[in-house]
Motif scaffolding. Structure first.
Motif, PDB file in Angstrom:
ATOM      1  N   ILE A   9       0.834  -1.202   0.000  1.00  0.00           N
ATOM      2  CA  ILE A   9       0.000   0.000   0.000  1.00  0.00           C
ATOM      3  C   ILE A   9       0.867   1.251   0.000  1.00  0.00           C
ATOM      4  N   ALA A  10       2.036   1.181   0.639  1.00  0.00           N
ATOM      5  CA  ALA A  10       2.933   2.342   0.716  1.00  0.00           C
ATOM      6  C   ALA A  10       3.329   2.842  -0.668  1.00  0.00           C
ATOM      7  N   GLU A  11       3.402   1.952  -1.642  1.00  0.00           N
ATOM      8  CA  GLU A  11       3.756   2.353  -3.000  1.00  0.00           C
ATOM      9  C   GLU A  11       2.681   3.239  -3.625  1.00  0.00           C
ATOM     10  N   PHE A  12       1.487   3.195  -3.065  1.00  0.00           N
ATOM     11  CA  PHE A  12       0.364   3.980  -3.592  1.00  0.00           C
ATOM     12  C   PHE A  12       0.026   5.171  -2.693  1.00  0.00           C
ATOM     13  N   LEU A  13       0.914   5.503  -1.773  1.00  0.00           N
ATOM     14  CA  LEU A  13       0.655   6.637  -0.878  1.00  0.00           C
ATOM     15  C   LEU A  13       0.342   7.937  -1.631  1.00  0.00           C
ATOM     16  N   PRO A  14       1.057   8.248  -2.705  1.00  0.00           N
ATOM     17  CA  PRO A  14       0.724   9.487  -3.437  1.00  0.00           C
ATOM     18  C   PRO A  14      -0.724   9.498  -3.928  1.00  0.00           C
ATOM     19  N   ASP A  15      -1.214   8.343  -4.388  1.00  0.00           N
ATOM     20  CA  ASP A  15      -2.598   8.270  -4.865  1.00  0.00           C
ATOM     21  C   ASP A  15      -3.584   8.474  -3.717  1.00  0.00           C
ATOM     22  N   ILE A  16      -3.261   7.877  -2.562  1.00  0.00           N
ATOM     23  CA  ILE A  16      -4.143   8.006  -1.398  1.00  0.00           C
ATOM     24  C   ILE A  16      -4.172   9.454  -0.911  1.00  0.00           C
ATOM     25  N   GLU A  17      -3.011  10.089  -0.895  1.00  0.00           N
ATOM     26  CA  GLU A  17      -2.944  11.469  -0.415  1.00  0.00           C
ATOM     27  C   GLU A  17      -3.612  12.441  -1.385  1.00  0.00           C
ATOM     28  N   VAL A  18      -3.583  12.128  -2.668  1.00  0.00           N
ATOM     29  CA  VAL A  18      -4.308  12.953  -3.648  1.00  0.00           C
ATOM     30  C   VAL A  18      -5.799  12.944  -3.331  1.00  0.00           C
ATOM     31  N   LEU A  19      -6.320  11.777  -2.972  1.00  0.00           N
ATOM     32  CA  LEU A  19      -7.743  11.672  -2.622  1.00  0.00           C
ATOM     33  C   LEU A  19      -8.047  12.477  -1.365  1.00  0.00           C
ATOM     34  N   PHE A  20      -7.152  12.405  -0.386  1.00  0.00           N
ATOM     35  CA  PHE A  20      -7.345  13.175   0.840  1.00  0.00           C
ATOM     36  C   PHE A  20      -7.351  14.679   0.560  1.00  0.00           C
ATOM     37  N   GLU A  21      -6.487  15.124  -0.318  1.00  0.00           N
ATOM     38  CA  GLU A  21      -6.345  16.549  -0.606  1.00  0.00           C
ATOM     39  C   GLU A  21      -7.437  17.088  -1.518  1.00  0.00           C
ATOM     40  N   ASP A  22      -8.187  16.180  -2.150  1.00  0.00           N
ATOM     41  CA  ASP A  22      -9.270  16.582  -3.049  1.00  0.00           C
ATOM     42  C   ASP A  22     -10.508  16.935  -2.225  1.00  0.00           C
ATOM     43  N   GLU A  23     -10.797  18.217  -2.094  1.00  0.00           N
ATOM     44  CA  GLU A  23     -11.908  18.664  -1.253  1.00  0.00           C
ATOM     45  C   GLU A  23     -13.269  18.230  -1.784  1.00  0.00           C
ATOM     46  N   ALA A  24     -13.321  17.810  -3.038  1.00  0.00           N
ATOM     47  CA  ALA A  24     -14.578  17.338  -3.615  1.00  0.00           C
ATOM     48  C   ALA A  24     -14.805  15.852  -3.345  1.00  0.00           C
ATOM     49  N   PHE A  25     -13.773  15.177  -2.836  1.00  0.00           N
ATOM     50  CA  PHE A  25     -13.876  13.732  -2.592  1.00  0.00           C
ATOM     51  C   PHE A  25     -14.616  13.506  -1.270  1.00  0.00           C
ATOM     52  N   SER A  26     -15.626  12.660  -1.292  1.00  0.00           N
ATOM     53  CA  SER A  26     -16.517  12.509  -0.127  1.00  0.00           C
ATOM     54  C   SER A  26     -15.907  11.727   1.030  1.00  0.00           C
ATOM     55  N   GLU A  27     -14.853  10.955   0.761  1.00  0.00           N
ATOM     56  CA  GLU A  27     -14.265  10.121   1.820  1.00  0.00           C
ATOM     57  C   GLU A  27     -12.825  10.535   2.125  1.00  0.00           C
ATOM     58  N   ARG A  28     -12.631  11.831   2.279  1.00  0.00           N
ATOM     59  CA  ARG A  28     -11.298  12.351   2.577  1.00  0.00           C
ATOM     60  C   ARG A  28     -10.774  11.798   3.902  1.00  0.00           C
ATOM     61  N   GLU A  29     -11.656  11.684   4.892  1.00  0.00           N
ATOM     62  CA  GLU A  29     -11.226  11.183   6.200  1.00  0.00           C
ATOM     63  C   GLU A  29     -10.766   9.737   6.099  1.00  0.00           C
TER      64      GLU A  29
END
Length: 202
Positions: free
Chosen positions: A43-63
């Motif tokens: 999963i660590a290899e995909f951290l950038p993808d996960i953090e992009v989702l967190f930083e996207d204010e339009a994404f409903s599951e940022r938490e």
């Protein structure tokens, strides 16, 4: 049966993070959160993808994204980043959970909070909320001496007074607070504030 097959590797689920379909991304985040303790290296290899989702204010599951990223950073040993993201994960960072993950980040939160309070630096509201929940847990579990110790260290006169009042043995806990103030508090002004409060409660 399907879950056990998926848990052999996280790669199949991880590919959904790169899909431009929120439902698949949310599904992936929730499934990965379940298996992160066993599959964090993948999963660590995909951290950038996960953090992009967190930083996207339009994404409903940022938490959810913040919580998953926090767990990965925790396993990587980056407790600063893990705590920062845990704080952003809202109720998913459950202080009632008995786990090494929660215990480690709570201890770090307390340490960081104490340093900022002692240096008179601003503290983010979300950190204040976590600390208040920690005090509430101490009061509920009748860990009044622990609450007194933390309150003194982080200059929280309000929580110090509450811990003493709610203890059920005010005299004994006043004496305990007095001992800590005399031996552990270097800031003269705060020590005097504690002594005034002790005098008021006697």
């Amino acid at each position: 049966m399907a879950l056990s097959v998926q848990m052999n590797s996280a790669q199949g689920i991880l590919t959904y993070l790169k899909e431009d379909i929120p439902q698949l991304q949310i599904y992936a985040l929730k499934k990965l959160t379940i298996i992160v303790d066993d599959h964090w290296p993948e999963i660590a290899e995909f951290l950038p993808d996960i953090e992009v989702l967190f930083e996207d204010e339009a994404f409903s599951e940022r938490e959810q994204a913040a919580f998953l990223a926090s767990k990965v950073y925790y396993h990587l040993g980056d407790y600063d980043e893990a705590l920062k993201l845990a704080v952003e994960s809202g109720p998913l960072f459950n202080l009632e959970e008995k786990s090494e993950f929660v215990d480690t980040l709570v201890a770090k939160c307390i340490d960081d909070y104490i340093k900022k309070r002692c240096a008179d630096e601003p503290v983010e509201e979300k950190f204040e909320q976590i600390m208040n929940k920690m005090f509430e847990r101490c009061f509920r579990d009748k860990m009044f001496r622990q609450a007194i110790g933390i309150a003194v260290e982080c200059y929280r006169l309000d929580m110090l007074e509450k811990a003493i009042k709610d203890s059920g043995d005010i005299e004994a806990h006043l004496k305990y607070a007095y001992q800590i103030a005399q031996h552990n508090v270097r800031a003269l002004e705060f020590r005097q504030d504690i002594l005034k409060m002790i005098k008021k409660l006697y």
